[in-house]
Write an enzyme that holds these catalytic residues in place. Sequence first.
Site, PDB file in Angstrom:
ATOM      1  N   VAL A 222     -40.073  70.051 -29.379  1.00  0.00           N
ATOM      2  CA  VAL A 222     -41.378  69.385 -29.307  1.00  0.00           C
ATOM      3  C   VAL A 222     -41.641  68.881 -27.888  1.00  0.00           C
ATOM      4  CG1 VAL A 222     -42.631  67.320 -30.045  1.00  0.00           C
ATOM      5  CG2 VAL A 222     -41.580  68.831 -31.742  1.00  0.00           C
ATOM      6  N   GLY A 223     -40.652  68.188 -27.322  1.00  0.00           N
ATOM      7  CA  GLY A 223     -40.799  67.719 -25.954  1.00  0.00           C
ATOM      8  C   GLY A 223     -40.947  68.864 -24.972  1.00  0.00           C
ATOM      9  N   GLU A 261     -41.182  57.598 -15.016  1.00  0.00           N
ATOM     10  CA  GLU A 261     -40.604  56.250 -14.917  1.00  0.00           C
ATOM     11  C   GLU A 261     -39.218  56.355 -15.517  1.00  0.00           C
ATOM     12  OE1 GLU A 261     -39.061  53.049 -15.402  1.00  0.00           O
ATOM     13  OE2 GLU A 261     -40.414  52.660 -17.076  1.00  0.00           O
ATOM     14  N   CYS A 295     -34.869  49.261 -18.081  1.00  0.00           N
ATOM     15  CA  CYS A 295     -34.542  50.040 -16.881  1.00  0.00           C
ATOM     16  C   CYS A 295     -34.601  49.202 -15.609  1.00  0.00           C
ATOM     17  CB  CYS A 295     -35.480  51.236 -16.768  1.00  0.00           C
ATOM     18  SG  CYS A 295     -37.225  50.812 -16.863  1.00  0.00           S
TER      19      CYS A 295
END
Length: 488
Positions: A222-223, A261, A295
């Site tokens: 899917v990605g 990001e 993060c």
Amino acid sequence: MSTQEQAVAVARRLLIDGQLVETGRTLASLDPATGEIYGYAPEAGVAEVDAAVAAARRAFDETDWATNAEFRAHCLDQLHTALRANLEELRALTIAEVGATKALTHANQLETPIEIVRYYADLLKSYDFTEDLGNIEVRGQQHHRWVEKEAAGVVAAIAAYNYPHQLAFAKLAPSLAAGCTVVLKGAPDTPLATLAIGEIIANHTDIPAGVVNVLASSDIEVGKRMTTHPEVDVVTFTGSTPVGRQIMAAASGTLKKVFLELGGKSAAIVLDDADFSLAAMFASFSIVTHAGQGCALTTRLLVPRKDHDRMAELVAGNFAHVKHGDPNDPATYMGPLISEQQREKVDGLVKRAVEAGATLVTGGEKLNPGFFYAPTLLANVDPDSEIAQEEVFGPVLALIPYDDDDDAVRIANNSIYGLSGAVFGADSERAKAIARRIRTGTFSINGGNYFSPDAPFGGYKQSGIGREMGRVGLEEFLQLKTLAEVLP
């Protein structure tokens, strides 16, 4: 599927072309505080990606969404109002699925992200999509030139699990404000949080069918399809740096606009004239925020060599006061890690750090039930070691001694990452001078908070490309067209 599973799956459906849909396949969502199944989401496959992208393409090409800024502002106003109206339902969902503490949902896990929508709704009302460049003379004629800022097209937006609302709205709100249409995929660990946004859009806003499509899936294909689809113009991704590299390579086949990001290994530098108690408190309670799953958290603590043991004692004392447990309890400060897989990763990094020579001051153990991990301090850490270089994404702080200001800067910059950082010192000018030498996209001086919807967020080096939030966050989703005409 059991009756209970069906009820949960119906409550959270995919949003494709204006319709809330099922797929016949389900994706389980766990409550990380207990390890038990919390609910189920419909799982998308490649066919659902193709349908969502086709809907987004039609909405971009065949409606006035991309050119009607007034209508877009109206829809973002509606979305903000609807999110506020459904705040408590979203809060309960975020606590249960993400493992976020109740206190954190009043800030960066939920309420602050909702204000990103408000920010872009307001910015849209004043933003000038045209820039006049004036006239020039060419071969005796006057030529008038200007730049028009146009929506970039169809956006594939992929969010991580740790702050699903923050990551979704930092992509969704500016892309919609710019006039783009979007296919948004949440993380497989937190599918319900993202699907809830799609449900609110479908039921409570005038956003046209196809403008926003929301998917959930654990299928790697899917990605891949989202990032390589020929009808996708922009890819925005938040997640690990290794996956970011793969996405950048995959998108290169069609030269999509990509912004990322990614990871971080941020350093907090404590100068010799700093308030050590303040610095220790900042470092201690930062690293256990959302169990270290952030993060931009400062995961390396740099202190003057002579003060190393003193700082270790201060941090260990702070860790002893961190209450972990039920995220619904207002007294709980630290929730769980997202999964047993993540906990095993964190534990493995800690064990290898000790084997490599770091001193385990406190922590380094799994806490049950659920996926909790004790706040962990590793001292005497070699700045070149794995624990000082690799992103842990857990409540683990590496204490590193340095010799002087230049050595501290060298160690802080000794990383493939460049997302954030901090410095503590009594001399403001000295502290700011240190801050300017650190190659990161955000930086805190003596506890300063840089994080808000109007402030650009992103990193240098392998922490990413581009910025989210602020005016520049809108402009990431725009293309520039320079026009000129000959004047009579």
